[in-house]
Design an enzyme around this catalytic site. Structure first.
Site, short mmCIF file in Angstrom:
data_model
loop_
_atom_site.label_atom_id
_atom_site.label_comp_id
_atom_site.label_asym_id
_atom_site.label_seq_id
_atom_site.Cartn_x
_atom_site.Cartn_y
_atom_site.Cartn_z
N ASN A 1 0.65 -1.22 0.01
CA ASN A 1 -0.07 0.07 -0.08
C ASN A 1 0.98 1.23 0.06
OD1 ASN A 1 0.43 -1.54 2.28
ND2 ASN A 1 -0.72 -0.26 3.66
N GLU B 1 -0.38 -1.28 -12.23
CA GLU B 1 -1.49 -2.03 -12.47
C GLU B 1 -2.83 -0.95 -12.68
OE1 GLU B 1 -2.02 -5.30 -12.80
OE2 GLU B 1 -3.96 -4.35 -13.49
N LYS C 1 0.56 6.22 -14.81
CA LYS C 1 -0.51 5.66 -13.99
C LYS C 1 -1.02 6.59 -13.16
CE LYS C 1 -2.68 3.14 -11.18
NZ LYS C 1 -3.82 2.36 -11.70
N ALA D 1 -3.55 8.47 -15.75
CA ALA D 1 -4.86 7.71 -15.95
C ALA D 1 -5.81 7.87 -14.95
CB ALA D 1 -4.48 6.28 -16.17
N ASN D 2 -5.42 7.59 -13.82
CA ASN D 2 -6.47 7.92 -12.75
C ASN D 2 -6.72 9.32 -12.43
OD1 ASN D 2 -6.34 5.20 -11.94
ND2 ASN D 2 -5.48 5.40 -9.89
N CYS E 1 -7.95 4.65 -4.42
CA CYS E 1 -6.71 5.04 -5.19
C CYS E 1 -7.05 6.65 -5.85
CB CYS E 1 -6.36 4.24 -6.28
SG CYS E 1 -5.58 2.91 -5.63
N GLU F 1 -11.53 -2.55 -9.29
CA GLU F 1 -12.13 -3.46 -8.53
C GLU F 1 -13.60 -3.81 -8.86
OE1 GLU F 1 -11.70 -2.70 -4.13
OE2 GLU F 1 -9.54 -1.94 -4.52
N ARG G 1 -27.08 6.84 -6.97
CA ARG G 1 -26.36 6.08 -8.02
C ARG G 1 -27.36 5.85 -9.43
NH1 ARG G 1 -21.07 4.81 -7.52
NH2 ARG G 1 -20.52 4.51 -5.45
N1 LIG Z 1 -6.92 -1.32 -5.25
C1 LIG Z 1 -6.90 -1.46 -6.57
O1 LIG Z 1 -7.73 -1.40 -7.14
C2 LIG Z 1 -5.77 -0.92 -7.18
C3 LIG Z 1 -4.42 -0.48 -6.47
N2 LIG Z 1 -3.44 -0.04 -6.97
C4 LIG Z 1 -1.88 0.41 -6.26
O2 LIG Z 1 -1.57 -0.85 -5.74
C5 LIG Z 1 -0.98 -0.70 -4.35
C6 LIG Z 1 -1.59 -1.87 -3.50
O3 LIG Z 1 -2.97 -1.60 -3.31
P1 LIG Z 1 -3.84 -2.52 -2.75
O4 LIG Z 1 -3.58 -4.07 -3.22
O5 LIG Z 1 -5.21 -1.97 -2.93
O6 LIG Z 1 -3.37 -2.42 -1.21
P2 LIG Z 1 -3.76 -3.37 0.01
O7 LIG Z 1 -3.50 -2.45 1.24
O8 LIG Z 1 -5.19 -4.02 -0.37
O9 LIG Z 1 -2.41 -4.49 0.11
C7 LIG Z 1 -1.39 -4.11 0.37
C8 LIG Z 1 -0.91 -5.14 1.36
O10 LIG Z 1 0.80 -4.96 1.25
C9 LIG Z 1 1.10 -5.53 2.68
N3 LIG Z 1 2.41 -5.03 3.27
C10 LIG Z 1 2.79 -3.65 3.53
N4 LIG Z 1 4.05 -3.61 3.71
C11 LIG Z 1 4.48 -4.95 3.57
C12 LIG Z 1 5.87 -5.39 3.73
N5 LIG Z 1 6.69 -4.40 4.22
N6 LIG Z 1 6.05 -6.51 3.78
C13 LIG Z 1 5.03 -7.58 3.22
N7 LIG Z 1 3.68 -7.04 3.25
C14 LIG Z 1 3.51 -5.81 3.43
C15 LIG Z 1 -0.21 -5.08 3.98
O11 LIG Z 1 -0.04 -5.91 4.62
C16 LIG Z 1 -1.30 -5.21 2.86
O12 LIG Z 1 -1.99 -6.78 2.96
C17 LIG Z 1 -1.17 0.57 -3.95
O13 LIG Z 1 -0.09 1.56 -4.42
C18 LIG Z 1 -2.39 1.05 -4.88
O14 LIG Z 1 -2.43 2.46 -5.29
C19 LIG Z 1 -3.33 -0.09 -8.46
C20 LIG Z 1 -4.22 -0.36 -9.13
C21 LIG Z 1 -5.44 -0.78 -8.65
O1 LIG Z 2 -5.61 2.63 -9.41
C1 LIG Z 2 -6.53 2.22 -8.90
O2 LIG Z 2 -6.77 1.97 -8.01
C2 LIG Z 2 -7.64 1.92 -9.90
O3 LIG Z 2 -8.52 2.81 -9.54
C3 LIG Z 2 -9.66 3.00 -10.71
O4 LIG Z 2 -10.64 1.75 -10.18
P1 LIG Z 2 -11.36 1.49 -9.09
O5 LIG Z 2 -11.24 2.59 -8.14
O6 LIG Z 2 -11.12 0.24 -8.38
O7 LIG Z 2 -12.73 1.67 -9.63
P2 LIG Z 2 -13.61 2.50 -10.60
O8 LIG Z 2 -14.44 1.42 -11.33
O9 LIG Z 2 -12.69 3.26 -11.35
O10 LIG Z 2 -14.57 3.44 -9.67
C4 LIG Z 2 -14.03 4.23 -8.76
C5 LIG Z 2 -15.11 4.97 -8.26
O11 LIG Z 2 -15.62 6.07 -9.34
C6 LIG Z 2 -17.10 5.90 -9.25
N1 LIG Z 2 -17.42 6.05 -10.76
C7 LIG Z 2 -17.02 5.37 -11.75
C8 LIG Z 2 -17.43 5.67 -13.00
C9 LIG Z 2 -18.46 6.27 -13.35
O12 LIG Z 2 -18.90 6.73 -14.24
N2 LIG Z 2 -19.13 7.20 -12.18
C10 LIG Z 2 -18.54 6.91 -11.04
O13 LIG Z 2 -19.20 7.68 -10.05
C11 LIG Z 2 -17.19 4.47 -8.95
O14 LIG Z 2 -18.69 4.12 -8.48
C12 LIG Z 2 -16.28 4.32 -7.71
O15 LIG Z 2 -16.68 4.98 -6.37
C13 LIG Z 2 -9.41 2.76 -12.07
O16 LIG Z 2 -10.69 2.65 -12.72
C14 LIG Z 2 -8.40 1.72 -12.38
O17 LIG Z 2 -7.85 1.64 -13.50
C15 LIG Z 2 -7.16 1.82 -11.61
O18 LIG Z 2 -6.46 0.85 -11.78
#
Ligand SMILES: NC(=O)C1=CN([C@@H]2O[C@H](COP(=O)(O)OP(=O)(O)OC[C@H]3O[C@@H](n4cnc5c(N)ncnc54)[C@H](O)[C@@H]3O)[C@@H](O)[C@H]2O)C=CC1
Ligand SMILES: O=C(O)[C@H]1O[C@H](OP(=O)(O)OP(=O)(O)OC[C@H]2O[C@@H](n3ccc(=O)[nH]c3=O)[C@H](O)[C@@H]2O)[C@H](O)[C@@H](O)[C@@H]1O
Length: 473
Positions: A101, A171, A231, A234-235, A287, A175, A453
């Site tokens: 994280n 990535e 990255k 894009a966000n 994010c 979700e 919504r």
């Molecule tokens: N959640 C999403 O949909 C997306 C997240 N990202 C990025 O990916 C990264 C991870 O996000 P999430 O998976 O959502 O986070 P998360 O909080 O769900 O998972 C991160 C995990 O890393 C572990 N961790 C932290 N420090 C550690 C260490 N030193 N050794 C071993 N484990 C350790 C934590 O215990 C935790 O389980 C973030 O930078 C986020 O911005 C990118 C795209 C999509």
């Molecule tokens: O870096 C990340 O964490 C990720 O963030 C978002 O993904 P996520 O946050 O999982 O879900 P989204 O579908 O993007 O929705 C984000 C929020 O926007 C809202 N949303 C989305 C789309 C829309 O048209 N309107 C709207 O209100 C959703 O309800 C939600 O609360 C991006 O879509 C991913 O490409 C990226 O990898």
């Protein structure tokens, strides 16, 4: 894009991913499925999370994501392993993904804006301490542009003769659709040191992993800084579209225009496109806010105040959208919700996930609690303790008040019983087909519904007798 000339790649036998979260878990499950000859070790320091990943009942894995449990059932203990043995996995790995994280900093310089890189740095130091053979280190977490430089500094100063190549491979999964996004991504982005043969070889090695299932034309290779910045970009662009349509939703409400009709009309212009134009109570998720705040911080650090202000407005508008939704509930209920029961349908930040991070439901409920409302929550996937923890984290109300005033129930119907108003916070499909007539019958009259919504049909809900408020109508 950079074309890779050096094809001296390494045969990959072991991959390690540090971080078994929403990204590490699903991403590695898909790599394990598509690359059966590679052993994939996902490691984490969170023991209960790892235990849940290893739960014999695959439906109990810690992340709900359509299609994920099936892939975990197929690959777990075949070539996908979850454990807390971080050192061991680092030692064996050819490629190490860092997927920990990177939350917004809550202290010191950059508090409330910059990304907190302490978890990333700890991983780098641990890798530096443990590694005895050459490794490819992959930044999977979302990181500020030029973080790879800091990683390189830490890793290259170990003096143990190990060669580390650092790649950025952000990535883009969302979700709720993570598995589809991973199986059929729009693109894979790999940034690396394009000026050296070793850098190019490392990039090619990672390209080869993804090429097991992603067409090569969709695997982009760039320099590492472009990859890191893409990255955040894009966000920022995605979130900006939501704030843009949400800004229009307020104009719609004041003028009689309908925001979905406006979105459809503009979305058919191929230069604009139709996706991500759904007006809502505000975007949530772990994010968008964190990454834009980080972008604002970077812009300010570079002396680019106008750029920082431009992106900050996306967040300001999003906060405004959540607040005006909550205020509208109070105003419409004759300026007081004190002692009134408000049913919150949905707590997750979007449908098909159990993730609640930055969900609008948290902020709207927090506001309603300040107005002394009783809040009854139903969400099909979120656990009760998570809901209490989310409200406690904001720190505006003590734990006792929260547990007294907020009740979590097992069905939507139960939540709405004896309610003065309903707020639709998450677009779960099941909310569209509820027995709204019997829900209406069980409520105090006038029965108010606030749809954050846009999943309800105004005319048919009004025909049942509801007083209907839909965002953007
Ligand atoms: N959640 C999403 O949909 C997306 C997240 N990202 C990025 O990916 C990264 C991870 O996000 P999430 O998976 O959502 O986070 P998360 O909080 O769900 O998972 C991160 C995990 O890393 C572990 N961790 C932290 N420090 C550690 C260490 N030193 N050794 C071993 N484990 C350790 C934590 O215990 C935790 O389980 C973030 O930078 C986020 O911005 C990118 C795209 C999509
Ligand atoms: O870096 C990340 O964490 C990720 O963030 C978002 O993904 P996520 O946050 O999982 O879900 P989204 O579908 O993007 O929705 C984000 C929020 O926007 C809202 N949303 C989305 C789309 C829309 O048209 N309107 C709207 O209100 C959703 O309800 C939600 O609360 C991006 O879509 C991913 O490409 C990226 O990898």
């Amino acid at each position: 894009m950079i074309s890779l000339t050096n094809t001296m790649t390494k045969t990959i036998k072991n991959i390690c991913c540090i971080g078994a979260g929403y990204v590490g878990g699903p991403t590695m499950a898909v790599i394990a499925q598509k690359c059966p000859e590679i052993k994939v070790h996902v490691v984490d320091i969170n023991e209960s999370r790892v235990a849940a990943w290893n739960d014999p009942n695959v439906e109990h894995i810690p992340i709900y994501e359509p299609g994920l449990s099936e892939i975990v059932a197929e690959t777990r203990d075949r070539n996908l392993f979850f454990s807390t043995k971080v050192d061991e996995a680092i030692d064996q790995a050819d490629i190490i993904f860092i997927s920990v994280n990177t939350p917004t900093k809550t202290y010191g310089i950059g508090k409330g804006m910059a990304a907190d890189l302490k978890f990333i740095e700890l991983c780098a130091r641990q890798i530096a301490r443990v590694a005895k053979t050459d490794k490819i280190i992959v930044e999977k977490s979302t990181l500020p542009v030029r973080t790879a430089e800091a990683l390189k500094d830490i890793l290259h100063n170990t003096g143990n003769g190990v060669n580390f190549q650092i790649l950025s491979n952000p990535e883009f999964l969302a979700e709720g659709t993570a598995i589809d996004d991973l199986l059929d991504p729009d693109r894979i982005l790999i940034g690396g040191d394009t000026h050296t043969a070793e850098g190019q070889a490392a990039m090619q090695t990672l390209v080869d992993v993804y090429a097991h299932w992603v067409p090569k034309a969709q695997i982009l290779t760039t320099n590492v800084w472009s990859s890191e910045l893409s990255k955040l970009t894009a966000n920022a662009f995605l979130a900006q579209r939501i704030s843009s349509i949400n800004a229009m939703s307020e104009i719609c409400e004041k003028t009689g225009a309908n925001v979905d009709e406006v979105a459809r009309a503009i979305g058919m212009d191929s230069r604009i496109g139709s996706k991500f134009l759904k007006s809502s109570v505000g975007f949530g998720g772990s994010c968008f806010q964190k990454d834009i705040l980080n972008l604002v911080y970077i812009s300010k650090s570079l002396g680019l105040q106008e750029v920082a202000d431009y992106w900050e407005q996306v967040i300001i508008l999003n906060d405004h959208q959540k607040l005006r939704f909550a205020k509208n509930i109070v105003k419409t209920l004759y300026n007081t919700v004190s002692g009134k029961q408000i049913a919150m349908l949905g707590w997750a930040f979007k449908k098909d996930t159990n993730d609640t991070r930055e969900s609008a439901a948290i902020y709207v409920s927090d506001y309603l609690l300040s107005e002394q409302a009783d809040v009854i929550v139903y969400d099909p996937k979120v656990k009760t303790e998570q809901i209490y923890a989310d409200l406690e984290y904001l720190g505006h109300h003590d734990s006792e008040t929260i547990r007294q005033r907020v009740k979590v129930v097992k069905t939507a119907k139960e939540a709405c019983q004896n309610a003065h108003a309903i707020a639709v916070m998450t677009e779960w499909d099941e909310f569209k087909s509820l027995d709204w007539k019997s829900i209406y019958d069980d409520m105090y009259k006038p029965a108010f519904v606030f749809d954050g919504r846009r999943i309800l049909d105004q005319t048919s809900m009004e025909a049942l007798g509801f007083n209907v408020n839909i965002i953007g109508n």
